[in-house]
Motif scaffolding. Structure first.
Motif, PDB file in Angstrom:
ATOM      1  N   VAL A 183      -3.397 -13.554  15.831  1.00  0.00           N
ATOM      2  CA  VAL A 183      -3.830 -13.080  14.514  1.00  0.00           C
ATOM      3  C   VAL A 183      -3.498 -14.196  13.530  1.00  0.00           C
ATOM      4  O   VAL A 183      -2.324 -14.441  13.239  1.00  0.00           O
ATOM      5  CB  VAL A 183      -3.122 -11.771  14.123  1.00  0.00           C
ATOM      6  CG1 VAL A 183      -3.549 -11.333  12.720  1.00  0.00           C
ATOM      7  CG2 VAL A 183      -3.436 -10.671  15.142  1.00  0.00           C
ATOM      8  N   ALA A 184      -4.528 -14.898  13.060  1.00  0.00           N
ATOM      9  CA  ALA A 184      -4.324 -16.135  12.302  1.00  0.00           C
ATOM     10  C   ALA A 184      -4.911 -16.021  10.905  1.00  0.00           C
ATOM     11  O   ALA A 184      -6.111 -15.779  10.742  1.00  0.00           O
ATOM     12  CB  ALA A 184      -4.957 -17.312  13.040  1.00  0.00           C
ATOM     13  N   CYS A 185      -4.067 -16.208   9.905  1.00  0.00           N
ATOM     14  CA  CYS A 185      -4.473 -16.098   8.506  1.00  0.00           C
ATOM     15  C   CYS A 185      -4.428 -17.467   7.845  1.00  0.00           C
ATOM     16  O   CYS A 185      -3.347 -18.053   7.678  1.00  0.00           O
ATOM     17  CB  CYS A 185      -3.552 -15.122   7.773  1.00  0.00           C
ATOM     18  SG  CYS A 185      -4.039 -14.820   6.048  1.00  0.00           S
TER      19      CYS A 185
ATOM     20  N   VAL B  46      -8.992 -13.225  14.453  1.00  0.00           N
ATOM     21  CA  VAL B  46      -8.249 -12.395  15.395  1.00  0.00           C
ATOM     22  C   VAL B  46      -8.918 -12.584  16.752  1.00  0.00           C
ATOM     23  O   VAL B  46     -10.121 -12.363  16.889  1.00  0.00           O
ATOM     24  CB  VAL B  46      -8.247 -10.909  14.986  1.00  0.00           C
ATOM     25  CG1 VAL B  46      -7.514 -10.068  16.032  1.00  0.00           C
ATOM     26  CG2 VAL B  46      -7.613 -10.738  13.608  1.00  0.00           C
ATOM     27  N   ILE B  47      -8.132 -13.014  17.730  1.00  0.00           N
ATOM     28  CA  ILE B  47      -8.650 -13.356  19.053  1.00  0.00           C
ATOM     29  C   ILE B  47      -7.904 -12.532  20.088  1.00  0.00           C
ATOM     30  O   ILE B  47      -6.679 -12.382  20.017  1.00  0.00           O
ATOM     31  CB  ILE B  47      -8.462 -14.857  19.340  1.00  0.00           C
ATOM     32  CG1 ILE B  47      -9.093 -15.694  18.215  1.00  0.00           C
ATOM     33  CG2 ILE B  47      -9.074 -15.246  20.689  1.00  0.00           C
ATOM     34  CD1 ILE B  47      -8.728 -17.165  18.265  1.00  0.00           C
ATOM     35  N   ASP B  48      -8.637 -11.977  21.045  1.00  0.00           N
ATOM     36  CA  ASP B  48      -7.992 -11.112  22.036  1.00  0.00           C
ATOM     37  C   ASP B  48      -7.458 -11.933  23.214  1.00  0.00           C
ATOM     38  O   ASP B  48      -7.691 -13.150  23.306  1.00  0.00           O
ATOM     39  CB  ASP B  48      -8.925  -9.977  22.461  1.00  0.00           C
ATOM     40  CG  ASP B  48     -10.010 -10.388  23.448  1.00  0.00           C
ATOM     41  OD1 ASP B  48      -9.992 -11.521  23.973  1.00  0.00           O
ATOM     42  OD2 ASP B  48     -10.900  -9.549  23.703  1.00  0.00           O
TER      43      ASP B  48
ATOM     44  N   GLY C 253      -9.638 -14.370  25.064  1.00  0.00           N
ATOM     45  CA  GLY C 253     -10.208 -15.464  24.303  1.00  0.00           C
ATOM     46  C   GLY C 253     -11.442 -15.094  23.518  1.00  0.00           C
ATOM     47  O   GLY C 253     -12.124 -15.966  22.964  1.00  0.00           O
ATOM     48  N   GLU C 254     -11.728 -13.790  23.443  1.00  0.00           N
ATOM     49  CA  GLU C 254     -12.881 -13.339  22.668  1.00  0.00           C
ATOM     50  C   GLU C 254     -12.488 -13.162  21.202  1.00  0.00           C
ATOM     51  O   GLU C 254     -11.412 -12.636  20.893  1.00  0.00           O
ATOM     52  CB  GLU C 254     -13.396 -12.001  23.217  1.00  0.00           C
ATOM     53  CG  GLU C 254     -13.858 -12.049  24.662  1.00  0.00           C
ATOM     54  CD  GLU C 254     -15.135 -12.847  24.854  1.00  0.00           C
ATOM     55  OE1 GLU C 254     -15.875 -13.032  23.861  1.00  0.00           O
ATOM     56  OE2 GLU C 254     -15.398 -13.281  25.987  1.00  0.00           O
ATOM     57  N   ILE C 255     -13.348 -13.589  20.313  1.00  0.00           N
ATOM     58  CA  ILE C 255     -13.084 -13.443  18.887  1.00  0.00           C
ATOM     59  C   ILE C 255     -13.393 -12.007  18.467  1.00  0.00           C
ATOM     60  O   ILE C 255     -14.537 -11.561  18.534  1.00  0.00           O
ATOM     61  CB  ILE C 255     -13.918 -14.437  18.060  1.00  0.00           C
ATOM     62  CG1 ILE C 255     -13.510 -15.872  18.410  1.00  0.00           C
ATOM     63  CG2 ILE C 255     -13.726 -14.182  16.564  1.00  0.00           C
ATOM     64  CD1 ILE C 255     -14.389 -16.933  17.780  1.00  0.00           C
ATOM     65  N   VAL C 256     -12.362 -11.292  18.052  1.00  0.00           N
ATOM     66  CA  VAL C 256     -12.504  -9.905  17.620  1.00  0.00           C
ATOM     67  C   VAL C 256     -13.059  -9.856  16.200  1.00  0.00           C
ATOM     68  O   VAL C 256     -13.899  -9.014  15.866  1.00  0.00           O
ATOM     69  CB  VAL C 256     -11.144  -9.181  17.693  1.00  0.00           C
ATOM     70  CG1 VAL C 256     -11.257  -7.761  17.162  1.00  0.00           C
ATOM     71  CG2 VAL C 256     -10.607  -9.189  19.121  1.00  0.00           C
ATOM     72  N   ALA C 257     -12.585 -10.777  15.362  1.00  0.00           N
ATOM     73  CA  ALA C 257     -13.038 -10.826  13.967  1.00  0.00           C
ATOM     74  C   ALA C 257     -12.802 -12.231  13.438  1.00  0.00           C
ATOM     75  O   ALA C 257     -11.827 -12.892  13.818  1.00  0.00           O
ATOM     76  CB  ALA C 257     -12.284  -9.805  13.118  1.00  0.00           C
ATOM     77  N   GLU C 258     -13.704 -12.675  12.577  1.00  0.00           N
ATOM     78  CA  GLU C 258     -13.579 -14.006  11.983  1.00  0.00           C
ATOM     79  C   GLU C 258     -14.071 -13.950  10.534  1.00  0.00           C
ATOM     80  O   GLU C 258     -15.135 -13.398  10.251  1.00  0.00           O
ATOM     81  CB  GLU C 258     -14.383 -15.038  12.768  1.00  0.00           C
ATOM     82  CG  GLU C 258     -14.299 -16.441  12.196  1.00  0.00           C
ATOM     83  CD  GLU C 258     -15.024 -17.479  13.038  1.00  0.00           C
ATOM     84  OE1 GLU C 258     -15.112 -18.641  12.606  1.00  0.00           O
ATOM     85  OE2 GLU C 258     -15.509 -17.121  14.147  1.00  0.00           O
TER      86      GLU C 258
ATOM     87  N   VAL D 101     -10.665 -10.199   2.819  1.00  0.00           N
ATOM     88  CA  VAL D 101      -9.657  -9.606   3.689  1.00  0.00           C
ATOM     89  C   VAL D 101     -10.298  -9.339   5.035  1.00  0.00           C
ATOM     90  O   VAL D 101     -11.286  -8.607   5.135  1.00  0.00           O
ATOM     91  CB  VAL D 101      -9.088  -8.307   3.084  1.00  0.00           C
ATOM     92  CG1 VAL D 101      -8.110  -7.658   4.060  1.00  0.00           C
ATOM     93  CG2 VAL D 101      -8.397  -8.589   1.760  1.00  0.00           C
ATOM     94  N   LEU D 102      -9.759  -9.963   6.060  1.00  0.00           N
ATOM     95  CA  LEU D 102     -10.277  -9.804   7.418  1.00  0.00           C
ATOM     96  C   LEU D 102      -9.557  -8.641   8.091  1.00  0.00           C
ATOM     97  O   LEU D 102      -8.330  -8.602   8.134  1.00  0.00           O
ATOM     98  CB  LEU D 102     -10.046 -11.086   8.219  1.00  0.00           C
ATOM     99  CG  LEU D 102     -10.565 -11.087   9.649  1.00  0.00           C
ATOM    100  CD1 LEU D 102     -12.093 -11.101   9.672  1.00  0.00           C
ATOM    101  CD2 LEU D 102     -10.003 -12.270  10.430  1.00  0.00           C
ATOM    102  N   LEU D 103     -10.330  -7.699   8.624  1.00  0.00           N
ATOM    103  CA  LEU D 103      -9.772  -6.524   9.292  1.00  0.00           C
ATOM    104  C   LEU D 103     -10.093  -6.539  10.780  1.00  0.00           C
ATOM    105  O   LEU D 103     -11.174  -6.967  11.184  1.00  0.00           O
ATOM    106  CB  LEU D 103     -10.352  -5.245   8.682  1.00  0.00           C
ATOM    107  CG  LEU D 103     -10.030  -4.977   7.210  1.00  0.00           C
ATOM    108  CD1 LEU D 103     -10.873  -3.825   6.685  1.00  0.00           C
ATOM    109  CD2 LEU D 103      -8.549  -4.682   7.024  1.00  0.00           C
ATOM    110  N   ALA D 104      -9.147  -6.060  11.582  1.00  0.00           N
ATOM    111  CA  ALA D 104      -9.387  -5.960  13.025  1.00  0.00           C
ATOM    112  C   ALA D 104      -8.423  -4.951  13.637  1.00  0.00           C
ATOM    113  O   ALA D 104      -7.362  -4.656  13.070  1.00  0.00           O
ATOM    114  CB  ALA D 104      -9.219  -7.322  13.697  1.00  0.00           C
ATOM    115  N   LYS D 105      -8.804  -4.447  14.800  1.00  0.00           N
ATOM    116  CA  LYS D 105      -7.942  -3.558  15.570  1.00  0.00           C
ATOM    117  C   LYS D 105      -7.493  -4.288  16.835  1.00  0.00           C
ATOM    118  O   LYS D 105      -8.302  -4.947  17.495  1.00  0.00           O
ATOM    119  CB  LYS D 105      -8.684  -2.276  15.940  1.00  0.00           C
ATOM    120  CG  LYS D 105      -9.080  -1.430  14.740  1.00  0.00           C
ATOM    121  CD  LYS D 105      -9.910  -0.229  15.159  1.00  0.00           C
ATOM    122  CE  LYS D 105     -10.350   0.595  13.939  1.00  0.00           C
ATOM    123  NZ  LYS D 105     -11.198   1.748  14.333  1.00  0.00           N
ATOM    124  N   ILE D 106      -6.207  -4.164  17.150  1.00  0.00           N
ATOM    125  CA  ILE D 106      -5.675  -4.778  18.364  1.00  0.00           C
ATOM    126  C   ILE D 106      -4.974  -3.704  19.192  1.00  0.00           C
ATOM    127  O   ILE D 106      -4.445  -2.731  18.651  1.00  0.00           O
ATOM    128  CB  ILE D 106      -4.736  -5.956  18.056  1.00  0.00           C
ATOM    129  CG1 ILE D 106      -3.539  -5.522  17.196  1.00  0.00           C
ATOM    130  CG2 ILE D 106      -5.507  -7.073  17.322  1.00  0.00           C
ATOM    131  CD1 ILE D 106      -2.540  -6.646  16.912  1.00  0.00           C
TER     132      ILE D 106
END
Length: 260
Positions: free
Chosen positions: A196-198, A215-217, A220-225, A232-237
């Protein structure tokens, strides 16, 4: 499941008051629309890289940052990976990240161990000496600050100590944006963990910054960019995703520790 939010902001050069206002407004807008478990801020979000004045505008022992972020955590009942700030100590100025739980308590502190000479960090800052992990919102977690991600052995140490997600806070330049995306993806794949990189956006007198918080799972798949604008970048992990990927390719069982 944990819902994370990265506040990708334009940092006002050398102006902690203005930057606290920016963060306050971002929290207000975010929590009017969403309920998130973890909020992440970028590197040196209070001052930017105004290093020549860092002894004037830094934060003695992080007292202002602590009061500000602790209040936000309690107000919104959320955990905060508090980016980093110029931490003035008796020994020198550290680039320090603190993590706050939803009660506003500091649960982890880390100061950047790899100083980036291209932005003159080594002339104004002193390096940290320790890493360490912590638990946050259903995940065993670690943190790194910007240049740290170029040292795979440093990230691997955190993962070997149990990290399932590594939070990265940064002021990464636009001219090396390809490196940002590639390195973060590699760290996720090789460690089978979430990243999770800001990052920040905007510019200071010397540098244009790249944004593209990610946010990368663990596959190696990008969940959100994010884009290269303030947002504000949102994602679920998901903790179970880490366990699933690590069971599919058991790299930690197959390591030859006697050889390296």
């Amino acid at each position: 499941m944990t819902k994370v939010a990265c506040i990708q902001m334009d940092i006002s050069f050398g102006d902690p008051v203005k930057n606290r206002e920016t963060v306050t407004k971002a929290f207000q807008k975010l929590f009017r629309e969403e309920k998130v478990d973890v909020v992440v801020l970028p590197e040196l979000w209070t001052t930017g890289y105004d290093l020549s004045r860092i002894h004037e505008i830094g934060d003695k022992d992080g007292r202002e940052v602590d009061s500000f972020l602790s209040t936000l955590a309690k107000t919104y009942s959320t955990n905060i990976v508090g980016g980093s700030f110029a931490n003035i100590t008796d020994d020198g100025v550290l680039n320090t990240l603190r993590v706050y739980d939803s009660k506003g308590t500091i649960i982890h502190e880390y100061s950047k161990v790899h100083l980036f000479q291209l932005m003159n960090e080594h002339q104004y800052l002193i390096p940290g000496s320790e890493g360490g992990n912590f638990s946050l919102s259903n995940f065993k977690s670690g943190v790194s600050i910007c240049y740290d991600i170029r040292f795979p052995e440093w990230i691997r140490k955190s993962v070997l100590n149990g990290a399932e997600v590594v939070y990265v806070v940064a002021e990464w330049p636009d001219e090396r944006l390809h490196h940002w995306k590639t390195i973060l993806t590699a760290r996720a794949i090789e460690n089978q963990c979430y990243i999770v990189a800001c990052n920040r956006v905007g510019s200071d007198p010397a540098t244009l910054f790249g944004g593209h918080s990610m946010v990368i799972d663990p596959w190696g798949e990008i969940v959100a960019e994010a884009s290269q604008q303030e947002e504000v970048l949102l994602a679920k992990i998901y903790p179970e995703k880490v366990k699933e990927i690590r069971s599919r390719i058991p790299i930690f069982q197959d390591r030859r520790e006697n050889l390296y």
